[in-house]
Design a protein around this motif. Structure first.
Motif, PDB file in Angstrom:
ATOM      1  N   VAL A  74       0.928  -1.184  -0.019  1.00 36.09           N
ATOM      2  CA  VAL A  74      -0.044  -0.014  -0.185  1.00 36.09           C
ATOM      3  C   VAL A  74       0.752   1.073   0.045  1.00 36.09           C
ATOM      4  O   VAL A  74       0.580   2.079  -0.654  1.00 36.09           O
ATOM      5  N   ALA A  75       1.819   1.077   0.855  1.00 32.66           N
ATOM      6  CA  ALA A  75       2.773   2.364   0.982  1.00 32.66           C
ATOM      7  C   ALA A  75       3.421   2.649  -0.300  1.00 32.66           C
ATOM      8  O   ALA A  75       3.532   3.786  -0.888  1.00 32.66           O
ATOM      9  N   ARG A  76       3.838   1.783  -1.002  1.00 27.28           N
ATOM     10  CA  ARG A  76       4.658   1.763  -2.003  1.00 27.28           C
ATOM     11  C   ARG A  76       3.731   2.356  -3.375  1.00 27.28           C
ATOM     12  O   ARG A  76       3.992   3.156  -4.214  1.00 27.28           O
ATOM     13  N   GLU A  77       2.549   1.770  -3.459  1.00 21.59           N
ATOM     14  CA  GLU A  77       1.667   2.014  -4.348  1.00 21.59           C
ATOM     15  C   GLU A  77       1.270   3.485  -4.211  1.00 21.59           C
ATOM     16  O   GLU A  77       0.861   4.187  -5.393  1.00 21.59           O
ATOM     17  N   VAL A  78       0.879   4.049  -3.265  1.00 24.50           N
ATOM     18  CA  VAL A  78       0.699   5.388  -2.952  1.00 24.50           C
ATOM     19  C   VAL A  78       1.973   6.362  -3.337  1.00 24.50           C
ATOM     20  O   VAL A  78       1.769   7.338  -3.874  1.00 24.50           O
ATOM     21  N   ARG A  79       2.989   5.816  -2.759  1.00 26.21           N
ATOM     22  CA  ARG A  79       4.281   6.684  -3.260  1.00 26.21           C
ATOM     23  C   ARG A  79       4.455   6.572  -4.771  1.00 26.21           C
ATOM     24  O   ARG A  79       4.917   7.796  -5.313  1.00 26.21           O
ATOM     25  N   GLU A  80       4.001   5.523  -5.607  1.00 24.79           N
ATOM     26  CA  GLU A  80       4.421   5.417  -6.934  1.00 24.79           C
ATOM     27  C   GLU A  80       3.361   6.338  -7.496  1.00 24.79           C
ATOM     28  O   GLU A  80       3.945   6.989  -8.537  1.00 24.79           O
ATOM     29  N   GLU A  81       2.152   6.482  -7.129  1.00 23.02           N
ATOM     30  CA  GLU A  81       1.260   7.075  -7.895  1.00 23.02           C
ATOM     31  C   GLU A  81       1.166   8.581  -7.637  1.00 23.02           C
ATOM     32  O   GLU A  81       0.377   9.223  -8.375  1.00 23.02           O
ATOM     33  N   THR A  82       1.588   9.066  -6.159  1.00 20.76           N
ATOM     34  CA  THR A  82       1.135  10.105  -6.023  1.00 20.76           C
ATOM     35  C   THR A  82       2.509  10.878  -5.389  1.00 20.76           C
ATOM     36  O   THR A  82       2.337  12.129  -4.972  1.00 20.76           O
ATOM     37  N   ALA A  83       3.585  10.025  -4.925  1.00 18.43           N
ATOM     38  CA  ALA A  83       4.836  10.606  -4.215  1.00 18.43           C
ATOM     39  C   ALA A  83       4.587  11.048  -2.854  1.00 18.43           C
ATOM     40  O   ALA A  83       5.508  11.580  -2.362  1.00 18.43           O
ATOM     41  N   LEU A  84       3.471  10.684  -2.303  1.00 14.28           N
ATOM     42  CA  LEU A  84       3.039  11.043  -0.912  1.00 14.28           C
ATOM     43  C   LEU A  84       3.624   9.879  -0.106  1.00 14.28           C
ATOM     44  O   LEU A  84       3.751   8.648  -0.630  1.00 14.28           O
ATOM     45  N   ARG A  85       4.106  10.132   1.231  1.00 15.94           N
ATOM     46  CA  ARG A  85       4.362   9.182   2.034  1.00 15.94           C
ATOM     47  C   ARG A  85       3.136   8.851   2.990  1.00 15.94           C
ATOM     48  O   ARG A  85       2.746   9.825   3.739  1.00 15.94           O
ATOM     49  N   VAL A  86       2.911   7.501   3.406  1.00 21.65           N
ATOM     50  CA  VAL A  86       1.943   7.217   4.235  1.00 21.65           C
ATOM     51  C   VAL A  86       2.303   6.091   5.180  1.00 21.65           C
ATOM     52  O   VAL A  86       3.336   5.547   5.069  1.00 21.65           O
ATOM     53  N   ARG A  87       1.649   6.369   6.651  1.00 24.71           N
ATOM     54  CA  ARG A  87       1.716   5.331   7.450  1.00 24.71           C
ATOM     55  C   ARG A  87       0.482   4.470   7.406  1.00 24.71           C
ATOM     56  O   ARG A  87      -0.361   4.868   7.730  1.00 24.71           O
ATOM     57  N   VAL A  88       0.742   3.198   6.999  1.00 26.39           N
ATOM     58  CA  VAL A  88      -0.072   2.218   6.868  1.00 26.39           C
ATOM     59  C   VAL A  88      -0.530   1.518   8.267  1.00 26.39           C
ATOM     60  O   VAL A  88       0.416   0.985   8.770  1.00 26.39           O
ATOM     61  N   ARG A  89      -1.896   1.561   8.414  1.00 28.47           N
ATOM     62  CA  ARG A  89      -2.018   0.550   9.984  1.00 28.47           C
ATOM     63  C   ARG A  89      -1.942  -0.912   9.445  1.00 28.47           C
ATOM     64  O   ARG A  89      -2.270  -1.385   8.487  1.00 28.47           O
ATOM     65  N   GLU A  90      -1.520  -1.532  10.664  1.00 25.89           N
ATOM     66  CA  GLU A  90      -1.272  -3.110  10.127  1.00 25.89           C
ATOM     67  C   GLU A  90      -2.620  -3.942   9.929  1.00 25.89           C
ATOM     68  O   GLU A  90      -2.469  -4.785   9.364  1.00 25.89           O
TER      69      GLU A  90
END
Length: 155
Positions: A74-90
């Motif tokens: 999830v974190a990789r896909e968000v970063r690839e699509e938007t360049a945003l960094r996220v904290r994904v809940r487990e």
């Protein structure tokens, strides 16, 4: 180049698209998506270039790579699509058997940084939406998940 690829992909139709995806993913497909919230509680939605024109809006996401943890996907896909960094809940907020050989796993995530830059080959537009102002073309399953996560956040 993007529009040529887009037209070619859309011209194939669903059956051919799934066959090509299966050739790339040899066993089954695991799709992950993030319900990404900003500090104001809005949700990140993307208008996808390769999705149907009837429902182009959706959550950021994509297929997990071999050996990748689902939250990391999830974190990789968000970063690839938007360049945003996220904290994904487990813990996932939804797991569904999708179309044919696809499993869909949805996670809540919080924006932690980055500057919005779209991956133009895949994404046409990004929008931060209040959970009660979602686009009509957003898939119902995603709409329901966003509302579910919103209700949990209020508790």
């Amino acid at each position: 180049m993007h529009t040529l690829t887009e037209r070619l992909w859309k011209s194939l139709g669903g059956r051919a698209q799934w066959r090509l995806a299966r050739m790339r993913h040899h066993t089954f497909l695991v799709y992950v998506a993030g319900i990404v919230h900003d500090e104001e509680g809005r949700v990140l939605l993307l208008r996808h270039r390769l999705w149907s024109e009837r429902r182009p809006w959706g959550l950021p996401g994509g297929y997990v790579e071999a050996g990748e943890r689902l939250p990391d996907g999830v974190a990789r896909e968000v970063r690839e699509e938007t360049a945003l960094r996220v904290r994904v809940r487990e813990v996932p907020v939804g797991v569904f058997s999708g179309f044919r050989n696809r499993v869909e796993v949805f996670y809540a995530a919080d924006l932690v940084g980055g500057e919005l830059r779209l991956e133009e080959a895949e994404i046409l537009e990004a929008r931060w939406c209040a959970p009660d102002e979602l686009p009509a073309s957003l898939p119902q399953r995603q709409r329901d998940l966003i509302r579910s996560v919103r209700a949990r956040r209020r508790r």
